[in-house]
Motif scaffolding. Structure first.
Motif, short mmCIF file in Angstrom:
data_model
loop_
_atom_site.label_atom_id
_atom_site.label_comp_id
_atom_site.label_asym_id
_atom_site.label_seq_id
_atom_site.Cartn_x
_atom_site.Cartn_y
_atom_site.Cartn_z
N LEU A 200 0.82 -1.21 0.00
CA LEU A 200 0.00 0.00 0.00
C LEU A 200 0.86 1.27 0.00
O LEU A 200 0.56 2.23 -0.71
N PHE A 201 1.92 1.27 0.79
CA PHE A 201 2.73 2.48 0.92
C PHE A 201 3.28 2.98 -0.43
O PHE A 201 3.06 4.14 -0.80
N PRO A 202 4.00 2.12 -1.19
CA PRO A 202 4.53 2.64 -2.47
C PRO A 202 3.49 2.71 -3.58
O PRO A 202 3.60 3.53 -4.48
N ALA A 203 2.48 1.81 -3.53
CA ALA A 203 1.53 1.74 -4.64
C ALA A 203 0.44 2.79 -4.54
O ALA A 203 -0.08 3.25 -5.56
N ASN A 204 0.06 3.17 -3.34
CA ASN A 204 -1.06 4.10 -3.18
C ASN A 204 -0.81 5.01 -1.97
O ASN A 204 -1.50 4.90 -0.94
N PRO A 205 0.16 5.91 -2.05
CA PRO A 205 0.47 6.77 -0.90
C PRO A 205 -0.69 7.66 -0.48
O PRO A 205 -0.84 7.97 0.70
N ALA A 206 -1.53 8.06 -1.44
CA ALA A 206 -2.67 8.92 -1.09
C ALA A 206 -3.67 8.16 -0.22
O ALA A 206 -4.20 8.72 0.76
N LEU A 207 -3.95 6.90 -0.56
CA LEU A 207 -4.85 6.11 0.27
C LEU A 207 -4.23 5.82 1.64
O LEU A 207 -4.91 5.84 2.66
#
Length: 310
Positions: A200-207
Protein backbone atom coordinates in the motif's frame (compact mmCIF):
# COMPACT_ATOMS: atom_id res chain seq x y z
CA UNK A 1 -0.39 -35.07 -23.81
CA UNK A 2 2.65 -34.45 -25.97
CA UNK A 3 0.83 -31.59 -27.70
CA UNK A 4 0.01 -30.06 -24.32
CA UNK A 5 3.64 -30.25 -23.21
CA UNK A 6 4.77 -28.58 -26.42
CA UNK A 7 2.19 -25.81 -26.05
CA UNK A 8 3.37 -25.15 -22.49
CA UNK A 9 7.00 -24.88 -23.60
CA UNK A 10 6.02 -22.59 -26.48
CA UNK A 11 4.12 -20.33 -24.07
CA UNK A 12 6.99 -20.17 -21.60
CA UNK A 13 9.52 -19.38 -24.31
CA UNK A 14 7.29 -16.80 -26.01
CA UNK A 15 6.81 -14.69 -22.89
CA UNK A 16 10.36 -15.09 -21.63
CA UNK A 17 11.75 -14.03 -25.00
CA UNK A 18 9.31 -11.14 -25.40
CA UNK A 19 10.19 -9.85 -21.94
CA UNK A 20 13.93 -10.08 -22.54
CA UNK A 21 13.79 -8.48 -25.98
CA UNK A 22 11.77 -5.57 -24.60
CA UNK A 23 14.16 -5.25 -21.65
CA UNK A 24 17.22 -5.16 -23.90
CA UNK A 25 15.57 -2.68 -26.24
CA UNK A 26 14.76 -0.30 -23.41
CA UNK A 27 18.20 -0.64 -21.83
CA UNK A 28 19.95 0.06 -25.12
CA UNK A 29 17.72 3.10 -25.70
CA UNK A 30 18.51 4.47 -22.25
CA UNK A 31 22.21 3.56 -21.98
CA UNK A 32 23.41 3.05 -25.55
CA UNK A 33 25.01 -0.36 -25.00
CA UNK A 34 24.40 -3.66 -23.21
CA UNK A 35 27.69 -4.09 -21.35
CA UNK A 36 26.22 -2.25 -18.36
CA UNK A 37 23.07 -4.39 -18.20
CA UNK A 38 23.95 -5.98 -14.85
CA UNK A 39 24.41 -2.53 -13.28
CA UNK A 40 20.76 -1.65 -13.89
CA UNK A 41 18.80 -4.89 -14.29
CA UNK A 42 17.81 -7.77 -12.01
CA UNK A 43 15.53 -10.54 -13.27
CA UNK A 44 13.80 -12.90 -10.84
CA UNK A 45 13.00 -16.38 -12.12
CA UNK A 46 9.81 -17.26 -10.25
CA UNK A 47 10.20 -21.05 -10.13
CA UNK A 48 11.40 -22.95 -13.21
CA UNK A 49 8.67 -21.79 -15.63
CA UNK A 50 10.75 -18.90 -17.04
CA UNK A 51 14.13 -20.69 -16.73
CA UNK A 52 14.39 -20.87 -20.53
CA UNK A 53 15.24 -17.16 -20.19
CA UNK A 54 18.81 -18.12 -19.24
CA UNK A 55 19.79 -19.58 -22.64
CA UNK A 56 17.50 -17.06 -24.37
CA UNK A 57 19.41 -14.11 -22.90
CA UNK A 58 22.65 -15.79 -23.99
CA UNK A 59 21.24 -16.23 -27.49
CA UNK A 60 20.17 -12.59 -27.69
CA UNK A 61 23.48 -11.24 -26.39
CA UNK A 62 25.63 -13.51 -28.59
CA UNK A 63 23.65 -14.03 -31.81
CA UNK A 64 21.70 -10.77 -32.02
CA UNK A 65 24.04 -8.29 -30.32
CA UNK A 66 27.40 -9.86 -31.19
CA UNK A 67 28.72 -10.23 -27.65
CA UNK A 68 31.49 -12.76 -26.86
CA UNK A 69 30.47 -15.81 -24.82
CA UNK A 70 32.47 -14.97 -21.68
CA UNK A 71 31.02 -11.47 -21.36
CA UNK A 72 27.49 -12.67 -22.16
CA UNK A 73 27.74 -15.39 -19.48
CA UNK A 74 29.08 -12.92 -16.91
CA UNK A 75 26.15 -10.60 -17.58
CA UNK A 76 23.61 -13.44 -17.58
CA UNK A 77 24.78 -14.86 -14.25
CA UNK A 78 24.77 -11.36 -12.76
CA UNK A 79 21.22 -10.35 -13.68
CA UNK A 80 19.28 -13.58 -12.97
CA UNK A 81 18.12 -14.76 -9.56
CA UNK A 82 15.99 -17.85 -8.96
CA UNK A 83 13.23 -18.53 -6.45
CA UNK A 84 12.66 -22.23 -5.82
CA UNK A 85 9.15 -23.22 -4.71
CA UNK A 86 9.38 -26.98 -4.24
CA UNK A 87 11.69 -29.52 -2.63
CA UNK A 88 10.24 -32.45 -4.57
CA UNK A 89 12.69 -33.45 -7.33
CA UNK A 90 9.84 -34.82 -9.45
CA UNK A 91 8.06 -31.44 -9.27
CA UNK A 92 11.02 -29.52 -10.70
CA UNK A 93 10.37 -28.84 -14.37
CA UNK A 94 12.28 -30.90 -16.92
CA UNK A 95 11.91 -31.06 -20.69
CA UNK A 96 12.66 -33.98 -23.03
CA UNK A 97 15.83 -33.33 -24.98
CA UNK A 98 14.23 -34.40 -28.32
CA UNK A 99 11.44 -31.83 -27.81
CA UNK A 100 13.93 -29.09 -26.98
CA UNK A 101 16.16 -29.99 -29.92
CA UNK A 102 13.19 -29.87 -32.30
CA UNK A 103 11.51 -26.75 -30.92
CA UNK A 104 14.51 -24.73 -29.70
CA UNK A 105 17.62 -26.13 -31.40
CA UNK A 106 19.80 -23.06 -30.81
CA UNK A 107 18.91 -23.04 -27.12
CA UNK A 108 19.91 -26.69 -26.82
CA UNK A 109 23.29 -25.85 -28.38
CA UNK A 110 23.73 -23.13 -25.75
CA UNK A 111 22.57 -25.40 -22.92
CA UNK A 112 25.01 -28.11 -24.05
CA UNK A 113 27.88 -25.61 -24.01
CA UNK A 114 26.87 -24.19 -20.61
CA UNK A 115 26.80 -27.75 -19.30
CA UNK A 116 30.12 -28.75 -20.86
CA UNK A 117 31.92 -25.74 -19.38
CA UNK A 118 30.19 -26.30 -16.04
CA UNK A 119 31.22 -29.98 -15.86
CA UNK A 120 34.76 -29.22 -17.08
CA UNK A 121 35.13 -26.73 -14.23
CA UNK A 122 34.14 -29.42 -11.72
CA UNK A 123 36.72 -31.84 -13.10
CA UNK A 124 39.41 -29.16 -12.92
CA UNK A 125 38.41 -28.50 -9.30
CA UNK A 126 38.94 -32.16 -8.43
CA UNK A 127 35.26 -33.11 -8.43
CA UNK A 128 35.45 -35.64 -11.23
CA UNK A 129 33.45 -38.46 -9.64
CA UNK A 130 30.95 -39.76 -12.21
CA UNK A 131 28.09 -39.84 -9.72
CA UNK A 132 28.73 -36.25 -8.65
CA UNK A 133 28.98 -35.01 -12.23
CA UNK A 134 25.74 -36.79 -13.08
CA UNK A 135 23.93 -35.14 -10.16
CA UNK A 136 25.02 -31.60 -11.09
CA UNK A 137 24.63 -31.97 -14.86
CA UNK A 138 21.99 -29.90 -16.65
CA UNK A 139 21.02 -33.03 -18.58
CA UNK A 140 19.39 -35.95 -16.78
CA UNK A 141 20.62 -39.21 -18.28
CA UNK A 142 19.18 -41.82 -15.88
CA UNK A 143 16.04 -42.66 -17.82
CA UNK A 144 15.14 -40.58 -20.86
CA UNK A 145 17.38 -37.58 -21.54
CA UNK A 146 15.79 -34.43 -20.12
CA UNK A 147 16.91 -30.85 -19.48
CA UNK A 148 16.78 -30.02 -15.76
CA UNK A 149 15.35 -26.52 -15.65
CA UNK A 150 15.96 -26.16 -11.91
CA UNK A 151 19.66 -26.88 -12.42
CA UNK A 152 19.72 -24.48 -15.38
CA UNK A 153 18.14 -21.74 -13.25
CA UNK A 154 20.62 -22.44 -10.43
CA UNK A 155 23.72 -22.39 -12.65
CA UNK A 156 22.50 -19.31 -14.53
CA UNK A 157 21.67 -17.21 -11.46
CA UNK A 158 23.58 -15.00 -9.06
CA UNK A 159 21.42 -15.93 -6.07
CA UNK A 160 18.95 -18.75 -5.35
CA UNK A 161 16.35 -18.54 -2.59
CA UNK A 162 13.65 -20.57 -0.96
CA UNK A 163 10.46 -19.03 0.40
CA UNK A 164 11.15 -19.48 4.12
CA UNK A 165 14.16 -20.10 6.34
CA UNK A 166 13.28 -23.80 6.71
CA UNK A 167 12.64 -24.22 2.98
CA UNK A 168 15.98 -22.61 2.16
CA UNK A 169 17.91 -24.82 4.59
CA UNK A 170 16.22 -27.97 3.30
CA UNK A 171 16.97 -26.89 -0.27
CA UNK A 172 20.67 -26.81 0.62
CA UNK A 173 20.45 -30.34 1.95
CA UNK A 174 18.19 -31.94 -0.67
CA UNK A 175 17.41 -30.90 -4.25
CA UNK A 176 20.50 -28.67 -4.67
CA UNK A 177 22.83 -30.40 -2.21
CA UNK A 178 25.63 -31.07 -4.70
CA UNK A 179 25.22 -27.75 -6.51
CA UNK A 180 25.43 -26.06 -3.10
CA UNK A 181 28.86 -27.63 -2.54
CA UNK A 182 30.01 -25.95 -5.75
CA UNK A 183 28.45 -22.55 -4.95
CA UNK A 184 27.90 -22.46 -1.16
CA UNK A 185 27.30 -18.70 -1.21
CA UNK A 186 24.57 -18.81 -3.84
CA UNK A 187 21.58 -20.07 -1.81
CA UNK A 188 20.17 -17.34 0.43
CA UNK A 189 16.92 -17.03 2.37
CA UNK A 190 14.07 -14.73 1.38
CA UNK A 191 10.62 -14.85 2.93
CA UNK A 192 7.87 -15.24 0.33
CA UNK A 193 5.11 -12.69 -0.06
CA UNK A 194 4.61 -9.05 0.83
CA UNK A 195 2.41 -7.51 3.52
CA UNK A 196 -0.50 -5.38 2.38
CA UNK A 197 1.11 -2.41 4.16
CA UNK A 198 4.38 -2.62 2.21
CA UNK A 199 2.31 -2.86 -0.99
CA UNK A 200 0.00 0.00 0.00
CA UNK A 201 2.73 2.48 0.92
CA UNK A 202 4.53 2.64 -2.47
CA UNK A 203 1.53 1.74 -4.64
CA UNK A 204 -1.06 4.10 -3.18
CA UNK A 205 0.47 6.77 -0.90
CA UNK A 206 -2.67 8.92 -1.09
CA UNK A 207 -4.85 6.11 0.27
CA UNK A 208 -2.24 5.37 2.93
CA UNK A 209 -2.34 9.01 4.00
CA UNK A 210 -6.16 9.01 4.08
CA UNK A 211 -6.31 5.91 6.31
CA UNK A 212 -3.58 7.23 8.58
CA UNK A 213 -5.37 10.56 8.96
CA UNK A 214 -8.69 8.83 9.66
CA UNK A 215 -7.71 6.14 12.19
CA UNK A 216 -4.07 6.80 13.07
CA UNK A 217 -0.87 5.00 12.09
CA UNK A 218 -1.37 1.96 14.32
CA UNK A 219 -2.77 -0.11 11.43
CA UNK A 220 0.73 -0.05 9.94
CA UNK A 221 1.79 -2.56 12.61
CA UNK A 222 -1.55 -4.22 13.39
CA UNK A 223 -3.90 -5.06 10.51
CA UNK A 224 -6.86 -5.55 12.89
CA UNK A 225 -6.84 -1.78 13.48
CA UNK A 226 -8.34 -1.38 10.02
CA UNK A 227 -11.68 -2.35 11.57
CA UNK A 228 -11.82 1.24 12.81
CA UNK A 229 -12.62 2.21 9.18
CA UNK A 230 -15.96 0.37 9.24
CA UNK A 231 -17.97 3.19 10.91
CA UNK A 232 -16.54 5.65 8.41
CA UNK A 233 -18.19 3.81 5.50
CA UNK A 234 -21.31 5.95 6.08
CA UNK A 235 -19.43 9.19 6.79
CA UNK A 236 -20.11 11.62 3.89
CA UNK A 237 -16.89 13.53 4.47
CA UNK A 238 -14.72 10.39 4.48
CA UNK A 239 -16.49 8.98 1.43
CA UNK A 240 -15.86 12.18 -0.50
CA UNK A 241 -12.15 12.17 0.44
CA UNK A 242 -11.96 8.53 -0.62
CA UNK A 243 -13.54 9.42 -3.98
CA UNK A 244 -10.97 12.20 -4.42
CA UNK A 245 -8.13 9.74 -3.85
CA UNK A 246 -9.58 7.37 -6.46
CA UNK A 247 -10.10 10.20 -8.98
CA UNK A 248 -6.54 11.43 -8.48
CA UNK A 249 -5.11 7.94 -8.97
CA UNK A 250 -7.13 7.38 -12.13
CA UNK A 251 -6.07 10.80 -13.42
CA UNK A 252 -2.42 9.93 -12.78
CA UNK A 253 -2.83 6.66 -14.66
CA UNK A 254 -4.55 8.43 -17.55
CA UNK A 255 -1.64 10.88 -17.78
CA UNK A 256 0.85 8.01 -17.75
CA UNK A 257 -1.02 6.23 -20.56
CA UNK A 258 -1.08 9.44 -22.60
CA UNK A 259 2.62 10.05 -21.99
CA UNK A 260 3.83 6.53 -22.79
CA UNK A 261 1.29 5.33 -25.37
CA UNK A 262 -0.12 8.52 -26.83
CA UNK A 263 -3.67 7.35 -26.07
CA UNK A 264 -6.27 9.58 -24.43
CA UNK A 265 -8.14 7.85 -21.57
CA UNK A 266 -11.19 9.29 -19.80
CA UNK A 267 -10.53 9.17 -16.01
CA UNK A 268 -14.29 8.87 -15.47
CA UNK A 269 -14.41 5.56 -17.37
CA UNK A 270 -14.47 2.21 -15.58
CA UNK A 271 -10.88 0.95 -15.41
CA UNK A 272 -9.97 -2.74 -15.48
CA UNK A 273 -6.37 -2.66 -14.30
CA UNK A 274 -4.07 -5.68 -14.08
CA UNK A 275 -1.28 -5.00 -11.61
CA UNK A 276 0.73 -8.16 -12.09
CA UNK A 277 3.04 -9.82 -14.53
CA UNK A 278 1.45 -11.64 -17.45
CA UNK A 279 2.04 -15.22 -16.27
CA UNK A 280 3.08 -17.71 -18.90
CA UNK A 281 -0.06 -19.80 -18.71
CA UNK A 282 -2.41 -18.63 -15.95
CA UNK A 283 -5.41 -16.34 -15.72
CA UNK A 284 -3.44 -13.12 -16.29
CA UNK A 285 -2.92 -14.21 -19.89
CA UNK A 286 -6.62 -15.05 -20.22
CA UNK A 287 -7.48 -11.58 -18.90
CA UNK A 288 -5.31 -9.97 -21.59
CA UNK A 289 -6.89 -12.16 -24.28
CA UNK A 290 -10.36 -11.12 -23.05
CA UNK A 291 -9.31 -7.47 -23.21
CA UNK A 292 -8.23 -7.92 -26.83
CA UNK A 293 -11.49 -9.74 -27.63
CA UNK A 294 -13.55 -6.92 -26.08
CA UNK A 295 -11.55 -4.33 -27.99
CA UNK A 296 -12.18 -6.14 -31.27
CA UNK A 297 -15.88 -6.48 -30.42
CA UNK A 298 -16.21 -2.76 -29.71
CA UNK A 299 -14.48 -1.93 -33.00
CA UNK A 300 -16.69 -4.38 -34.91
CA UNK A 301 -19.94 -3.14 -33.33
CA UNK A 302 -19.38 0.46 -32.20
CA UNK A 303 -23.10 1.25 -31.91
CA UNK A 304 -23.85 -1.30 -29.22
CA UNK A 305 -24.46 0.04 -25.68
CA UNK A 306 -20.96 -0.71 -24.39
CA UNK A 307 -20.17 0.16 -20.78
CA UNK A 308 -17.26 2.63 -20.72
CA UNK A 309 -14.34 0.36 -19.89
CA UNK A 310 -10.60 0.81 -20.10
Amino acid sequence: TAAGHELRLRQEYFFASASLQDLLRRHKTQHGELGSLADYVSIQLNDTHPAIAVPELMRLLIDVHGMPWELAWTITTSVFNYTNHTLLPEALETWPVPLMERLLPRHMQIIYLINALHLDAQREAGRGDAGFLSSVSLIEENHSRRVRMGHLAFIGSRRVNGVSALHTELMRRTVFRDLNTIHPERIVNKTNGITFRRWLFPANPALTALITDAIGPQFQDDATRLEALVPLADDPSFRERYREVRRANKGALARLVAERLGVGVDPEALFDVQIKRIHEYKRQLLNILETIALYNAVRAHPTRPWVPRV
